[in-house]
Every structure is written in C-alpha cells, then in structure tokens.
Scaffold this motif. Sequence first.
Motif, PDB file in Angstrom:
ATOM      1  N   LEU A 152     -17.351  54.806  34.410  1.00  0.00           N
ATOM      2  CA  LEU A 152     -18.401  54.014  35.061  1.00  0.00           C
ATOM      3  C   LEU A 152     -18.855  52.833  34.201  1.00  0.00           C
ATOM      4  CD1 LEU A 152     -20.716  56.804  36.550  1.00  0.00           C
ATOM      5  CD2 LEU A 152     -18.901  55.521  37.700  1.00  0.00           C
ATOM      6  N   ALA A 153     -18.133  52.553  33.138  1.00  0.00           N
ATOM      7  CA  ALA A 153     -18.555  51.528  32.181  1.00  0.00           C
ATOM      8  C   ALA A 153     -18.210  50.125  32.677  1.00  0.00           C
ATOM      9  CB  ALA A 153     -17.933  51.784  30.819  1.00  0.00           C
ATOM     10  N   VAL A 154     -18.884  49.698  33.736  1.00  0.00           N
ATOM     11  CA  VAL A 154     -18.673  48.343  34.255  1.00  0.00           C
ATOM     12  C   VAL A 154     -19.494  47.349  33.445  1.00  0.00           C
ATOM     13  CG1 VAL A 154     -18.144  49.087  36.597  1.00  0.00           C
ATOM     14  CG2 VAL A 154     -20.517  48.716  35.950  1.00  0.00           C
ATOM     15  N   PRO A 155     -18.985  46.123  33.248  1.00  0.00           N
ATOM     16  CA  PRO A 155     -19.789  45.116  32.553  1.00  0.00           C
ATOM     17  C   PRO A 155     -20.971  44.687  33.421  1.00  0.00           C
ATOM     18  CG  PRO A 155     -17.797  44.124  33.435  1.00  0.00           C
ATOM     19  CD  PRO A 155     -17.661  45.604  33.656  1.00  0.00           C
ATOM     20  N   ARG A 156     -21.988  44.165  32.772  1.00  0.00           N
ATOM     21  CA  ARG A 156     -23.125  43.668  33.542  1.00  0.00           C
ATOM     22  C   ARG A 156     -22.723  42.417  34.316  1.00  0.00           C
ATOM     23  NH1 ARG A 156     -27.982  44.278  29.038  1.00  0.00           N
ATOM     24  NH2 ARG A 156     -27.337  46.337  28.303  1.00  0.00           N
ATOM     25  N   ARG A 157     -23.501  42.091  35.304  1.00  0.00           N
ATOM     26  CA  ARG A 157     -23.216  40.925  36.148  1.00  0.00           C
ATOM     27  C   ARG A 157     -23.297  39.628  35.341  1.00  0.00           C
ATOM     28  NH1 ARG A 157     -24.302  42.329  41.625  1.00  0.00           N
ATOM     29  NH2 ARG A 157     -25.240  44.401  41.823  1.00  0.00           N
ATOM     30  N   ALA A 158     -22.575  38.651  35.785  1.00  0.00           N
ATOM     31  CA  ALA A 158     -22.632  37.344  35.123  1.00  0.00           C
ATOM     32  C   ALA A 158     -23.968  36.657  35.364  1.00  0.00           C
ATOM     33  CB  ALA A 158     -21.493  36.461  35.630  1.00  0.00           C
ATOM     34  N   SER A 159     -24.633  36.968  36.485  1.00  0.00           N
ATOM     35  CA  SER A 159     -25.954  36.429  36.783  1.00  0.00           C
ATOM     36  C   SER A 159     -26.790  37.527  37.432  1.00  0.00           C
ATOM     37  CB  SER A 159     -25.858  35.212  37.715  1.00  0.00           C
ATOM     38  OG  SER A 159     -25.196  35.552  38.913  1.00  0.00           O
TER      39      SER A 159
END
Length: 244
Positions: A152-159
């Motif tokens: 579940l280690a998705v990166p945070r959103r760009a914005s």
Amino acid sequence: MSAVSDEPRLLDAGEAALVVEFGTTVDPAISDRVLALDDALGADPPEGLRERVPTYRSLMLHYDPLVLDRDTLAARVRTLAAGAAARAATPTLWTLPCCYDAPHGEDIAQVAERTGLSPEAVVSTHAGATYRVYMYGFAPGFAYLGGLPKTLAVPRRASPRPPHPANAVVIGGGLAAVATVPMPTGWYVIGATPARLYAPERDPSFFVGAGDLIRFEAVDAAAFEALTAREAAGEPVARRGEAR
C-alpha cells in the motif's frame, strides 16, 4: 552518519532549543531510544526544561536559557541517553473502528489502481496491519503511523486534493495517519474513524501516545454512524489493550 547512532548528535535550534538526534531513518529501534530519553527527562526534568517534542528520530527540547544553560542540558542528555538504550514500557494497543465504505473511503479506487490490488484487498490489507504511533505533527493530534504494508506504499499526490472530513484515515509516502481536522492533503483518504484522537475540551486532548500501537477494525456505514453518535455523547469508542 549511520542509520542508528550509538551516541546521539546534539543540534542547536536557536538559542532556546536543543535537538537530540538518534538516527536518520524511520525505525522502531530509533524511536524506542527517542521515547526512552523522553520518558527519562519527563520523570526527572531539570529546572528550566519547558517542553519535550519527540519525532521519528529525534527529541527536541525547549528550555529557558536564563534558567538552564545549554551545556548543563547537553550533559544531562548524554548521561540519560547512555543509560536509556531501550524503552521498558509496554506499549498500549488501541483498536479504532474504521469505515472504508463510501463516502468515507473516497480514494480507495485510486489506491487500488495505483497498487494493482482490488478495492477489497486494499481494505483488508490496511485493516490487517498493526501500526506504530511515531509522532504527532503538522496539525493538532495528527498521528503519523509506521507499519503500512509495502503493497500500500503509494507516493503522495503531486498536488493536494480538496479538504477531507475530520478523523479521516489516510495513507501516502509509505506511512499511514489519522487526520483529526478537515484540510487539503496529498495523502489518500481510504476511510474514517469515529474515534476522536484529538478533542481540545478533553483531558488529555490526545489519548494516544507516541510509541503506542494502533489497529483498525472495519465497520460498515451504519455502525460508523452509531459509533459517531456514541463518541459525540462522550462515550469513547476506541478500545484500549496491552500489546503482547
């Protein structure tokens, strides 16, 4: 500098704060040393020590330089840190109800798309993990949690996305969190808990402490509404236990 330091590094933060740094990564062993020093200073604080702020890998100490000089505080820190390599306290385990159903888990579909998991697997994976409270920060009662499964280690959103409701359960950047106040965020909202980790009118305002453990228990929308009403009436819905 290695990931874990045998002797902490002391860094000045202005003229009235000292940062005691134990390592460079988010790691339970480093956190244990931070919290052990925090406990030791809390049990016998030197006069002039105003506030202790634990983080993932360091402890910030705010002090009154007219009462407590920097060298005296540094010497005290080194002595206590040398004898506080591990935390003796048994962590409290909190079980928080969490509703992943719509509209609360509004970003689950996006997380599923980014991870290749089904929405059901996202929920079961998140609810099946045990999380460690590393620190509070950013907003009142915002609890940063380690232990998020790597799947579940998705990166945070760009914005940032639009503001989420209070008590949103969020993930991003390899971490999880419980966000206690509405705000825009780069994290993904996958649920909500009726438990209020932060309540300014309550004593203590934050009932979960750094070093505690959290598990999320999936509940449906009807149970969420009922538990929210109980919490609003003053009945805590978080269950407290002792980690084994």
